[in-house]
Design a protein around this motif. Structure first.
Motif, short mmCIF file in Angstrom:
data_model
loop_
_atom_site.label_atom_id
_atom_site.label_comp_id
_atom_site.label_asym_id
_atom_site.label_seq_id
_atom_site.Cartn_x
_atom_site.Cartn_y
_atom_site.Cartn_z
N UNK A 117 66.31 87.00 13.45
CA UNK A 117 66.04 86.30 14.67
C UNK A 117 64.61 85.69 14.86
N UNK A 118 64.56 85.18 16.08
CA UNK A 118 63.31 84.65 16.45
C UNK A 118 62.07 85.64 16.95
N UNK A 119 62.40 86.73 17.40
CA UNK A 119 61.58 87.73 17.63
C UNK A 119 61.43 87.89 19.22
N UNK A 120 60.98 89.00 19.69
CA UNK A 120 60.73 89.21 21.03
C UNK A 120 59.24 90.00 21.05
N UNK A 121 58.57 89.75 21.94
CA UNK A 121 57.17 90.30 22.10
C UNK A 121 56.86 91.61 22.69
N UNK A 122 56.38 92.40 22.39
CA UNK A 122 56.11 93.55 22.75
C UNK A 122 54.46 94.18 22.92
#
Length: 126
Positions: A117-122
């Motif tokens: 996936x493109x990623x999600x920021x944490x």
């Protein structure tokens, strides 16, 4: 079209919780091996948790007891429940699917996974 779409990232204070989701589409099925990885700026992408086709799971030592990986086959979605978050958990979280054994034909794959996936920021603040 094959897609992995992550969601659920955000900014939380230390000790807080987040639940990441990864919706799979195309030929990708949650019945395949899947995993969550993360990458902090200037660091290599590291494995956080994986779940195999038989639902067996593995966790990085640094997240054991705090994170839980799971799947919902009906929704074709992968999850990562993250509790007791620490600042060092900050980073871009990526969902990956369809792992293959290492070999000459798969050496080019990132961590042995075909799809990402493109990623999600944490971001976890102290």
């Amino acid at each position: 079209q094959v897609m992995l779409v992550e969601s659920g990232g955000g900014s939380v204070q230390a000790g807080g919780s987040l639940r990441l989701s990864c919706a799979a589409s195309g030929y990708i099925s949650t019945r395949d091996c899947m995993g969550w990885f993360r990458q902090a700026p200037g660091k290599e992408r590291e494995e956080v948790a994986t779940i195999d086709s038989d639902d067996s799971t593995t966790y990085a030592d640094v997240v054991k007891g705090r994170f839980t990986i799971s799947k919902d086959h009906d929704k074709n979605t992968l999850y990562l429940e993250m509790n007791s978050l620490k600042p060092e958990d900050s980073g871009m979280y990526y969902c990956a699917a369809l792992c293959l054994p290492y070999g000459p034909d798969t050496a080019h794959l990132i961590r042995g996974y075909v799809d990402w996936g493109q990623g999600t920021q944490v971001t976890v603040s102290s």
